[in-house]
Design a protein around this motif. Sequence first.
Motif, PDB file in Angstrom:
ATOM      1  N   GLY A 289       0.877  -1.185  -0.069  1.00 16.17           N
ATOM      2  CA  GLY A 289      -0.073  -0.046   0.081  1.00 16.17           C
ATOM      3  C   GLY A 289       0.951   1.243  -0.069  1.00 16.17           C
ATOM      4  O   GLY A 289       0.448   2.188  -0.803  1.00 16.17           O
ATOM      5  N   PHE A 290       1.813   1.300   0.872  1.00 15.04           N
ATOM      6  CA  PHE A 290       2.778   2.405   0.894  1.00 15.04           C
ATOM      7  C   PHE A 290       3.670   2.474  -0.411  1.00 15.04           C
ATOM      8  O   PHE A 290       4.040   3.687  -0.816  1.00 15.04           O
ATOM      9  CB  PHE A 290       3.622   2.525   1.911  1.00 15.04           C
ATOM     10  N   ARG A 291       3.943   1.464  -1.044  1.00 17.09           N
ATOM     11  CA  ARG A 291       4.668   1.263  -2.460  1.00 17.09           C
ATOM     12  C   ARG A 291       3.767   1.919  -3.353  1.00 17.09           C
ATOM     13  O   ARG A 291       4.431   2.994  -4.092  1.00 17.09           O
ATOM     14  CB  ARG A 291       5.031   0.178  -2.689  1.00 17.09           C
ATOM     15  N   ARG A 292       2.389   1.611  -3.495  1.00 16.44           N
ATOM     16  CA  ARG A 292       1.689   2.277  -4.303  1.00 16.44           C
ATOM     17  C   ARG A 292       1.804   3.874  -4.028  1.00 16.44           C
ATOM     18  O   ARG A 292       1.636   4.773  -5.243  1.00 16.44           O
ATOM     19  CB  ARG A 292       0.231   1.649  -4.437  1.00 16.44           C
ATOM     20  N   LEU A 293       1.424   4.136  -2.753  1.00 16.56           N
ATOM     21  CA  LEU A 293       1.409   5.570  -2.485  1.00 16.56           C
ATOM     22  C   LEU A 293       2.728   6.265  -2.819  1.00 16.56           C
ATOM     23  O   LEU A 293       2.664   7.505  -3.487  1.00 16.56           O
ATOM     24  CB  LEU A 293       1.192   5.593  -0.937  1.00 16.56           C
ATOM     25  N   ASN A 294       3.697   5.541  -2.746  1.00 20.84           N
ATOM     26  CA  ASN A 294       5.105   6.424  -2.947  1.00 20.84           C
ATOM     27  C   ASN A 294       5.213   6.629  -4.464  1.00 20.84           C
ATOM     28  O   ASN A 294       5.430   7.628  -5.111  1.00 20.84           O
ATOM     29  CB  ASN A 294       6.203   5.526  -2.581  1.00 20.84           C
ATOM     30  N   ASP A 295       4.759   5.568  -5.358  1.00 20.47           N
ATOM     31  CA  ASP A 295       4.805   5.715  -6.786  1.00 20.47           C
ATOM     32  C   ASP A 295       3.938   6.686  -7.182  1.00 20.47           C
ATOM     33  O   ASP A 295       4.215   7.612  -8.230  1.00 20.47           O
ATOM     34  CB  ASP A 295       4.268   4.301  -7.453  1.00 20.47           C
ATOM     35  N   GLU A 296       2.598   6.563  -6.378  1.00 24.86           N
ATOM     36  CA  GLU A 296       1.693   7.932  -6.894  1.00 24.86           C
ATOM     37  C   GLU A 296       2.121   9.148  -6.773  1.00 24.86           C
ATOM     38  O   GLU A 296       1.958  10.095  -7.618  1.00 24.86           O
ATOM     39  CB  GLU A 296       0.323   7.476  -6.037  1.00 24.86           C
ATOM     40  N   LEU A 297       2.616   9.405  -5.482  1.00 25.82           N
ATOM     41  CA  LEU A 297       3.067  10.784  -5.143  1.00 25.82           C
ATOM     42  C   LEU A 297       4.348  11.144  -5.959  1.00 25.82           C
ATOM     43  O   LEU A 297       4.595  12.386  -6.482  1.00 25.82           O
ATOM     44  CB  LEU A 297       3.486  11.051  -3.644  1.00 25.82           C
ATOM     45  N   ASN A 298       5.230  10.184  -6.407  1.00 20.71           N
ATOM     46  CA  ASN A 298       6.406  10.409  -7.256  1.00 20.71           C
ATOM     47  C   ASN A 298       5.682  10.826  -8.604  1.00 20.71           C
ATOM     48  O   ASN A 298       6.335  11.737  -9.131  1.00 20.71           O
ATOM     49  CB  ASN A 298       7.214   9.243  -7.122  1.00 20.71           C
ATOM     50  N   LYS A 299       4.836  10.130  -8.981  1.00 18.38           N
ATOM     51  CA  LYS A 299       4.364  10.486 -10.303  1.00 18.38           C
ATOM     52  C   LYS A 299       3.772  12.083 -10.388  1.00 18.38           C
ATOM     53  O   LYS A 299       3.796  12.605 -11.232  1.00 18.38           O
ATOM     54  CB  LYS A 299       3.168   9.449 -10.754  1.00 18.38           C
ATOM     55  N   GLU A 300       2.828  12.349  -9.501  1.00 18.87           N
ATOM     56  CA  GLU A 300       2.663  13.466  -9.511  1.00 18.87           C
ATOM     57  C   GLU A 300       3.679  14.702  -9.223  1.00 18.87           C
ATOM     58  O   GLU A 300       3.470  15.819  -9.699  1.00 18.87           O
ATOM     59  CB  GLU A 300       1.773  13.847  -8.035  1.00 18.87           C
ATOM     60  N   PHE A 301       4.709  14.391  -8.364  1.00 20.89           N
ATOM     61  CA  PHE A 301       5.772  15.421  -8.379  1.00 20.89           C
ATOM     62  C   PHE A 301       6.595  15.464  -9.817  1.00 20.89           C
ATOM     63  O   PHE A 301       6.927  16.517 -10.088  1.00 20.89           O
ATOM     64  CB  PHE A 301       6.595  14.885  -7.200  1.00 20.89           C
ATOM     65  N   TYR A 302       6.665  14.222 -10.197  1.00 23.21           N
ATOM     66  CA  TYR A 302       7.454  14.190 -11.435  1.00 23.21           C
ATOM     67  C   TYR A 302       6.632  15.078 -12.585  1.00 23.21           C
ATOM     68  O   TYR A 302       7.132  15.854 -13.344  1.00 23.21           O
ATOM     69  CB  TYR A 302       7.145  13.008 -12.347  1.00 23.21           C
ATOM     70  N   THR A 303       5.340  15.333 -12.649  1.00 23.12           N
ATOM     71  CA  THR A 303       4.224  15.987 -13.433  1.00 23.12           C
ATOM     72  C   THR A 303       4.580  17.420 -13.232  1.00 23.12           C
ATOM     73  O   THR A 303       5.107  18.308 -14.141  1.00 23.12           O
ATOM     74  CB  THR A 303       3.053  15.748 -13.349  1.00 23.12           C
ATOM     75  N   VAL A 304       4.810  18.062 -11.886  1.00 25.58           N
ATOM     76  CA  VAL A 304       5.279  19.075 -11.602  1.00 25.58           C
ATOM     77  C   VAL A 304       6.470  19.583 -12.028  1.00 25.58           C
ATOM     78  O   VAL A 304       6.746  20.647 -12.837  1.00 25.58           O
ATOM     79  CB  VAL A 304       4.981  19.544  -9.966  1.00 25.58           C
ATOM     80  N   VAL A 305       7.391  18.793 -11.956  1.00 26.07           N
ATOM     81  CA  VAL A 305       8.979  19.330 -12.362  1.00 26.07           C
ATOM     82  C   VAL A 305       8.946  19.146 -13.879  1.00 26.07           C
ATOM     83  O   VAL A 305       9.579  20.072 -14.308  1.00 26.07           O
ATOM     84  CB  VAL A 305       9.822  18.052 -11.711  1.00 26.07           C
ATOM     85  N   GLY A 306       8.446  18.148 -14.202  1.00 22.17           N
ATOM     86  CA  GLY A 306       8.240  18.003 -15.996  1.00 22.17           C
ATOM     87  C   GLY A 306       7.545  19.346 -16.602  1.00 22.17           C
ATOM     88  O   GLY A 306       8.030  19.782 -17.489  1.00 22.17           O
ATOM     89  N   ASN A 307       6.510  19.952 -15.731  1.00 25.57           N
ATOM     90  CA  ASN A 307       6.066  21.043 -16.283  1.00 25.57           C
ATOM     91  C   ASN A 307       6.892  22.233 -16.056  1.00 25.57           C
ATOM     92  O   ASN A 307       6.810  23.123 -17.311  1.00 25.57           O
ATOM     93  CB  ASN A 307       4.627  21.304 -15.665  1.00 25.57           C
TER      94      ASN A 307
END
Length: 195
Positions: A120-138
């Motif tokens: 569950g925390f692995r999925r959460l970590n992946d989800e939050l990293n993906k959101e952060f990647y989107t911000v940095v990518g933008n």
Amino acid sequence: MLQKTPASKGEKRRAEILATARTQLIECGYEGFSMREVAASLDTKLGHIQYYFSSKNKLLEAVIRDEFRVNLETAQTIVSEAADSEAVLGESVRALIGQWYSEGKYIYALMSFMALHNDGFRRLNDELNKEFYTVVGNILSAKDPSLSSSQISKKTKLITALMDGGLLHLHISSHESETFMQDIIETVNIIAGTK
């Protein structure tokens, strides 16, 4: 201008529980963290906490999500208010590292630890990293529209890894920490292609 609707009593209570849980997690660490202690700190019954968060892991997940929300809001505020688009990435990195080097380090260290041991925390970590990647990518694509999505993805992951790695150096003195932060920002700008 739209006014924010006042939070309901339930939303206020939930926020109060999260704030208390965050404080307890920072002060007592994962081993000393318990829903029973959060309830005692709020002078309420365990069942009242469980009404909002059915388990310790659900409460910890909510604390982590709330911490991440604050970090995203910080980055998005900098992006929307920055007068100089060239400085956005450095300002965002400085602000986020500042948050991470304060109490936030305990929350992120916990998330990383829990992600190693719990799906569950692995999925959460992946989800939050993906959101952060989107911000940095933008931010990166706004700085250099000619970057391909593959280049943005690679640079985003390197920048994030550099920032995350900085958490491992939290023992440095305050004088060294400013120099270290400057080194991270310089390296981020090199990765981004702005230096």
